[in-house]
Enzyme design. Structure first.
Site, PDB file in Angstrom:
ATOM      1  N   HIS A   8       9.383   6.355   1.247  1.00 44.27           N
ATOM      2  CA  HIS A   8       8.806   5.175   1.913  1.00 44.27           C
ATOM      3  C   HIS A   8       9.804   4.019   2.001  1.00 44.27           C
ATOM      4  CE1 HIS A   8       7.416   3.577  -2.132  1.00 44.27           C
ATOM      5  NE2 HIS A   8       7.601   2.421  -1.529  1.00 44.27           N
TER       6      HIS A   8
ATOM      7  N   ASP B 135       7.947  11.556  -3.060  1.00 45.17           N
ATOM      8  CA  ASP B 135       8.354  10.342  -2.336  1.00 45.17           C
ATOM      9  C   ASP B 135       9.847  10.033  -2.558  1.00 45.17           C
ATOM     10  OD1 ASP B 135       8.510   7.883  -1.088  1.00 45.17           O
ATOM     11  OD2 ASP B 135       6.724   7.049  -2.037  1.00 45.17           O
TER      12      ASP B 135
ATOM     13  N   SER C 180      10.239   0.154  -6.178  1.00 44.65           N
ATOM     14  CA  SER C 180      10.215   1.463  -5.550  1.00 44.65           C
ATOM     15  C   SER C 180      11.635   1.947  -5.373  1.00 44.65           C
ATOM     16  CB  SER C 180       9.517   1.394  -4.209  1.00 44.65           C
ATOM     17  OG  SER C 180       8.152   1.564  -4.412  1.00 44.65           O
TER      18      SER C 180
HETATM   19  N1  ARG Z   1       1.908   1.675  -3.036  1.00 45.87           N
HETATM   20  C1  ARG Z   1       3.328   1.877  -2.965  1.00 45.87           C
HETATM   21  C2  ARG Z   1       4.077   0.541  -2.797  1.00 45.87           C
HETATM   22  O1  ARG Z   1       3.490  -0.495  -2.843  1.00 45.87           O
HETATM   23  C3  ARG Z   1       3.705   2.858  -1.917  1.00 45.87           C
HETATM   24  C4  ARG Z   1       3.524   2.405  -0.518  1.00 45.87           C
HETATM   25  C5  ARG Z   1       3.946   3.389   0.521  1.00 45.87           C
HETATM   26  N2  ARG Z   1       2.966   4.423   0.749  1.00 45.87           N
HETATM   27  C6  ARG Z   1       1.886   4.294   1.558  1.00 45.87           C
HETATM   28  N3  ARG Z   1       1.061   5.310   1.672  1.00 45.87           N
HETATM   29  N4  ARG Z   1       1.642   3.216   2.253  1.00 45.87           N
HETATM   30  O2  ARG Z   1       4.995   0.314  -2.081  1.00 45.87           O
HETATM   31  N1  ASP Z   2       5.201   0.904  -4.177  1.00 46.89           N
HETATM   32  C1  ASP Z   2       5.868  -0.285  -4.639  1.00 46.89           C
HETATM   33  C2  ASP Z   2       7.214  -0.508  -3.930  1.00 46.89           C
HETATM   34  O1  ASP Z   2       7.395  -0.100  -2.808  1.00 46.89           O
HETATM   35  C3  ASP Z   2       6.024  -0.273  -6.112  1.00 46.89           C
HETATM   36  C4  ASP Z   2       4.842  -0.880  -6.782  1.00 46.89           C
HETATM   37  O2  ASP Z   2       4.266  -1.847  -6.252  1.00 46.89           O
HETATM   38  O3  ASP Z   2       4.497  -0.408  -7.854  1.00 46.89           O
HETATM   39  O4  ASP Z   2       8.073  -1.216  -4.406  1.00 46.89           O
END
Ligand code: ARG
Ligand code: ASP
Length: 764
Positions: free
Chosen positions: A85, A221, A652
């Site tokens: 991502h 990921d 991330s």
């Molecule tokens: N929750 C994670 C973060 O805040 C991953 C986000 C990317 N994945 C998604 N399905 N949107 O960045």
């Molecule tokens: N998914 C988040 C990021 O892209 C990481 C988090 O918020 O835990 O940095």
């Protein structure tokens, strides 16, 4: 509270459960503040192995990836590992219908096939320095915020002037502890960063939005990039002549993985946290602002979802936009629930009571801090409605794509008004590719429906004194119908039409801005935005800057009133270390989550043809045949695992590092119940989620057959018996590799493991 107890007298038996894992620590203070605790948790390295300005250390393998994520160097030839991502935009930009890297994955067949990404950079930290004394020189408590800031700004210019910077080097100086301290970061950025490999989305984004922020997780990921350097391994702009970068340090990768309670360390660039806020701030968030933001996104997402489900082409167009709106929508819901169920407000209130009674007992503290909590109360009471209106407004604009686009045009009009042709041109130049990309995936009918729905929410839920009456009149002229109002504006605006937009931008500046200013959607945006700025934005910012001053004092006070406790600064996109242990958790009564998931669980979630849970055939057959090579543990392929490491957005792509300095995981998310960790870290339910490196290696090697990449890495077995050493190799010469490819089937790499690693295992 953020006050970490240094548990000194604990029985060894209890010890294991007492480490909180809370804190995002500055690498240069690890030795003073954390080393002892880290070692007692099982770490075998010294603080100097993690961060050193004198020798290669772990920090030399960590980069700020594009300024929004973290990545780490995992080979002697500049191979970079980050999340799928995090590389998504780059992967998408190399994709087309005929060559869909998102769908099919991509594995460069030798360095000559690695794909350049203009604008993407990898930023290393060369050194960190405490510059609090020179930055705050001449500042007194009696000064108002403005005076104080102007002195600090001058000091910072002075500090910078002492550095002789080479091209691509930079100095960043940032406030810490709400302005009580300042730190300097000397960085060097590499601008030639190429895409090396990515699994298909069905692995890299498996579970997509349904599984986002959720445990148990089964997402691979990750994606691979490579840093290229110019002559002498120095940073350089992209050139086909650049060579793979030779790092000062890279992370060896452990094949032994982790087990429950193992020590882990996360190194990276966490974006923003606010752990020291008063209870009033949390109350406002839970009661007012989070619900407003959630409600708006909920509405917009429902509309998009309806169209995405009905039409495959729309699904493709909107998948990425949907994901980005849904990401924080879902986070805020988890966050609000977590703050409520953990009693965060009550906990803060109890802390404040304790704080106040201690302050009251000390005359000089009473004099300096005795009234702080009252003042917070007063300011938060007056900012509440403004903060709500402000969040409502920005979410309204953000979620109507055409309003967001019209907002860009405001900048053009502003430059034209200022008679600044040069600025106008340069903004236009930057805007054009953004617009082209926007129209490619734009459906005006969906946006119109969202506009009608969100306008209704805005008019109905925001106090009318915060909304321009002229806008309301427009609505009334349309029979007080939001649908008619939307139809009328969308019927007339040229902004929804790509060719008209491009033709307008082709006009000379004055004419273009004249056309823009005659547009009904642009006019509507201006009406609401200008009014909002005057009635909400400016007064809110005034209160906020008073709150900022209070926060600086409150932070200082907390540190003085609780002198025996360790404090860590809130995240601010600077380099931090957080450490914890591999651990499951109990989200609610009678439910226990294990810390590790396996490939079996991926297969259990498989839904053929589903856009979130489909799987590549190859992966299914590898699972059927248990064709796991050297990557299995007890006959199973580990996929993701949990830790108590304190992370946030920006972490991330951060490496999860074991006790010896080897890579064991790749951070990418947090659990739903623990997303409140940005404001209230609770060791019982806050967990970060990492991809197990054995899954990454398995995918690269067995699934993709990209064994030449495995050959570049240094695989180690720090826990089991050390085997014969195989030195980390340089990236394979492309010609040589192609020769081997032509012979046919990708061979499985058979690795022998080098010696057990110390932190400098991958050092160069
Ligand atoms: N929750 C994670 C973060 O805040 C991953 C986000 C990317 N994945 C998604 N399905 N949107 O960045
Ligand atoms: N998914 C988040 C990021 O892209 C990481 C988090 O918020 O835990 O940095």
């Amino acid at each position: 509270m953020k006050r970490l107890l240094i548990v000194l007298i604990i029985t060894p038996l209890l010890q294991i459960n007492l480490f909180a894992g809370e804190g995002m620590w500055l690498p240069l203070f690890l030795q003073a503040l954390n080393e002892g605790e880290m070692q007692s948790m099982g770490m075998k390295m010294s603080a100097e192995d993690i961060y050193s300005v004198n020798k290669g250390s772990l920090k030399d393998a960590i980069v700020h990836f594009g300024g929004f994520c973290t990545a780490e160097v995992i080979s002697g030839s500049g191979l970079l590992l980050t999340n799928h991502h995090c590389g998504y935009r780059q992967i998408q930009s190399h994709s087309s219908v005929d060559n869909n890297l998102l769908k099919d994955g991509f594995w460069a067949d030798g360095t000559q096939e690695e794909l350049p990404n203009p604008g993407l950079f990898a930023k290393f930290i060369e050194s960190i320095e405490d510059v609090s004394i020179p930055a705050l020189a001449g500042v007194t408590e009696a000064m108002n915020a403005k005076e104080r800031q102007s002195i600090i700004d001058k000091n910072i210019v002075e500090i910078r002037s002492k550095y002789d910077l080479k091209e691509f080097e930079e100095i960043t100086i940032k406030p810490f502890f709400h302005g009580n301290q300042y730190f300097l970061f000397k960085t060097v950025s590499y601008y030639d960063v190429r895409l090396v490999g990515t699994p298909p989305e069905s692995i890299g984004k498996f579970g997509a939005d349904t599984d986002n922020w959720i445990w148990p997780r089964h997402t691979g990921d990750f994606s691979l990039f490579r840093i290229y350097a110019g002559p002498n391994n120095e940073p350089a702009a992209y050139s086909p002549d650049n060579k793979p970068y030779t790092p000062k340090h890279f992370l060896p990768i452990s094949l032994d993985g982790i087990t429950e309670d193992d020590f882990t360390l996360i190194f990276g660039f966490p974006g923003r946290t606010n752990e020291y806020l008063p209870s009033n701030a949390i109350e406002q968030m839970v009661e007012k602002t989070n619900p407003a933001k959630i409600a708006i996104r909920d509405k917009a997402l429902k509309i998009i979802d309806k169209y995405m489900r009905a039409d495959e082409a729309i699904r493709l167009q909107y998948a990425s936009k949907f994901a980005s709106v849904a990401n924080y929508w879902k986070k805020w819901i988890g966050e609000s629930q977590g703050l409520k169920s953990s009693g965060a407000v009550a906990k803060k209130k109890a802390f404040e009571k304790d704080f106040q009674s201690r302050v009251n007992k000390n005359p000089s503290q009473k004099e300096a801090y005795g009234d702080l909590l009252n003042q917070f109360e007063k300011e938060y009471n007056s900012i509440g409605d403004l903060a709500y209106a402000n969040d409502y407004f920005s979410e309204y604009i953000r979620n109507v794509e055409l309003l967001k686009t019209a907002n860009y045009l405001k900048t053009l009009a502003k430059n034209q008004k200022a008679g600044n042709q040069e600025k106008y041109n340069s903004f236009k130049k930057r805007l054009t590719p953004v617009l082209i990309k926007f129209y490619k995936d734009y459906q005006p009918s969906i946006d119109q429906e969202i506009f009608a729905a969100l306008s209704q929410m805005y008019f109905e839920n925001v106090d009318s004194k915060h909304i321009n009456p002229a806008a309301k009149e427009k609505l009334l002229r349309n029979g007080n119908s939001y649908e008619k109002f939307a139809a009328s504006i969308f019927g007339q605006t040229f902004i929804k039409d790509e060719s008209k937009m491009m033709a307008t931008l082709d006009l000379p500046m004055d004419e273009a801005v004249k056309t823009i200013e005659a547009d009904p959607l642009f006019q509507y945006l201006n009406e609401i935005a200008d009014y909002h700025k005057e009635k909400v934005g400016i007064p809110k910012n005034e209160i906020q800057s008073r709150i900022d001053v209070l926060m600086r004092k409150f932070m200082k006070a907390q540190m003085e009133v609780f002198p025996d406790e360790k404090f860590y600064p809130d995240a601010n996109s600077t380099m931090r270390v957080t450490y914890g242990q591999v651990k499951g958790y109990e989200p609610r009564d009678a439910v226990h989550y294990n810390a590790q998931t396996y490939l079996d669980g991926v297969i259990q979630k498989y839904v053929p043809g589903d856009y979130e849970f489909d799987l590549p055939k190859k992966l299914i057959s590898l699972h059927e045949q248990k064709d796991y090579g050297q990557y299995a543990q007890d006959g199973k392929i580990p996929v993701c695992f949990l830790g108590t490491n304190h992370t946030t957005g920006g972490n991330s792509g951060s490496p999860a590092i074991d006790a010896y300095g080897n890579l064991v995981g790749l951070n990418f998310d947090r659990v739903w119940e623990g997303t409140m960790s940005d404001f209230n870290y609770d060791p019982s339910i806050c967990r970060n989620i990492m991809v197990d490196t054995r899954y990454i290696l398995f995918i690269v090697d067995k699934f993709a057959g990209a064994s030449h990449l495995i050959d570049e890495m240094k695989l180690v077995r720090p826990k089991s018996a050390p085997v014969i050493s195989k030195p980390a190799t340089k990236v394979m010469d492309s010609k040589l590799k192609n020769k081997r490819r032509r012979k046919g089937v990708p061979r499985e790499s058979k690795h022998v493991m080098p010696e057990t690693q110390g932190a400098s295992g991958g050092g160069y």
